[in-house]
Design an enzyme around this catalytic site. Structure first.
Site, mmCIF file in Angstrom:
data_model
loop_
_atom_site.group_PDB
_atom_site.id
_atom_site.type_symbol
_atom_site.label_atom_id
_atom_site.label_comp_id
_atom_site.label_asym_id
_atom_site.label_seq_id
_atom_site.Cartn_x
_atom_site.Cartn_y
_atom_site.Cartn_z
ATOM 1 C CG ASP A 51 -2.042 -1.022 1.116
ATOM 2 O OD1 ASP A 51 -2.204 -1.613 0.035
ATOM 3 O OD2 ASP A 51 -2.750 -1.228 2.118
ATOM 4 N NE ARG A 56 7.254 4.590 -1.570
ATOM 5 C CZ ARG A 56 7.063 3.579 -0.721
ATOM 6 N NH1 ARG A 56 6.714 3.837 0.548
ATOM 7 N NH2 ARG A 56 7.224 2.329 -1.101
ATOM 8 N NE ARG A 147 -3.174 20.174 27.776
ATOM 9 C CZ ARG A 147 -2.745 19.858 29.002
ATOM 10 N NH1 ARG A 147 -3.618 19.723 29.988
ATOM 11 N NH2 ARG A 147 -1.463 19.665 29.233
ATOM 12 C CB THR A 160 -9.014 0.718 6.526
ATOM 13 O OG1 THR A 160 -8.431 1.188 5.315
ATOM 14 C CG2 THR A 160 -10.515 0.564 6.350
ATOM 15 C CB ALA A 161 -4.478 3.737 7.149
ATOM 16 C CE1 TYR A 162 -1.236 6.826 14.183
ATOM 17 C CE2 TYR A 162 -0.384 8.533 12.739
ATOM 18 C CZ TYR A 162 -0.436 7.935 13.977
ATOM 19 O OH TYR A 162 0.314 8.434 15.003
ATOM 20 C CG MET A 164 -9.153 0.669 12.260
ATOM 21 S SD MET A 164 -9.081 -0.733 11.122
ATOM 22 C CE MET A 164 -7.323 -1.129 11.205
ATOM 23 C CB ALA A 184 -2.230 9.578 23.203
#
Length: 270
Positions: A51, A56, A147, A160-162, A164, A184
């Site tokens: 992927d 890229r 924050r 469906t990447a970061y 998720m 976080a």
């Protein structure tokens, strides 16, 4: 795989290669930069890898050419074709194909274009494990003050990447929306947001002594120059205005099967 494709189809259609594979295979006469393929009237891009390779290649094209991925990586959520089926699939595609358009995000800093994104734009603290405060505006109205370690702004393709992994929902590709997912967050009330894709998002770093970096589709971007080919790196400060909006140029993914999105999620991500 590249040589096999050239040997199989080179007599049927004009086959060009991106510059690096052309040099490695001794086929310099077929070599061309991915960014120049549109002006050379290339009809289809075959991306061999995972992927990340697809991301890229799309990033190098201002107006992305329809693309198909041959899966040589790990998860392969965007790369639909297994290597053993590649020749059969390509033989069908050269007789004609259809593609699906996926919206991209356009990122700019202080009014200057930086890059387009098919998956996500991430604003994150420039110091590891240091919390930072962002103000997020939607169409000029304050949405939230967050924050957190950072914030992910994801397309349905990128959901469906970061996003998720950070606890955001999976969004079906036919939903025209952007999701905003804190990384976080300090407060329990900092939850993901889903907003219409056509809204303009503005981000500011609230604390004067803290800085952030921008990451587009997994790559830290360089934010001072308005072209993708010649950017310049620096941190984002409280004096900068980061803007995210719909790109004029969507990505185009060749459709190789009638598989339902939810089946694909189940197969790839379970």
């Amino acid at each position: 795989m590249v040589r096999k494709i050239v040997d199989t189809f080179g007599d049927q259609v004009d086959v060009v290669l991106s510059s690096s594979p052309a040099r490695l295979l001794g086929m310099d006469e077929r070599g061309i930069s991915v960014s120049k393929m549109e002006e050379e009237h290339v009809d289809l891009v075959i991306s061999i890898g995972g992927d990340g390779t697809i991301l890229r290649n799309i990033a190098k094209m201002k107006k992305p050419i329809p693309i198909i991925g041959i899966h040589m990586g790990t998860v392969g959520f965007l790369a639909d074709v297994d290597p053993e089926n590649a020749i059969d699939v390509i033989s069908h595609l050269i007789r004609g194909f259809v593609y699906d358009e996926r919206p991209r995000l356009e990122l700019s800093v202080n009014g200057r274009f930086v890059q387009n994104s098919i998956n996500e734009v991430v604003a994150i603290s420039s110091l590891q494990a240091k919390i930072i405060t962002f103000e997020i505006f939607v169409n000029g109205t304050l949405l939230n003050e967050v924050r957190a370690d950072g914030i992910v702004f994801a397309t349905p393709t990128g959901s469906t990447a970061y996003a998720m992994s950070a606890g955001g929902p999976i969004i079906s590709p036919d939903v025209d929306a952007v999701e905003i997912v804190p990384l976080a967050p300090f407060k329990l009330s900092s939850r993901p947001w889903i907003i219409p894709f056509d809204n303009e998002i503005t981000i500011r770093v609230k604390e004067s002594k803290k800085t952030a970096v921008l990451v587009v589709d997994g790559k830290t971007v360089l934010s001072d120059i308005s072209t993708e080919e010649n950017p310049v790196d620096r941190h984002i400060t409280g004096n900068d205005v980061v803007t995210i909006r719909r790109s004029r140029y969507p990505a185009r993914f060749v459709r190789v099967s009638d598989a339902i999105f939810f089946d694909k999620v189940h197969r790839k991500l379970q």
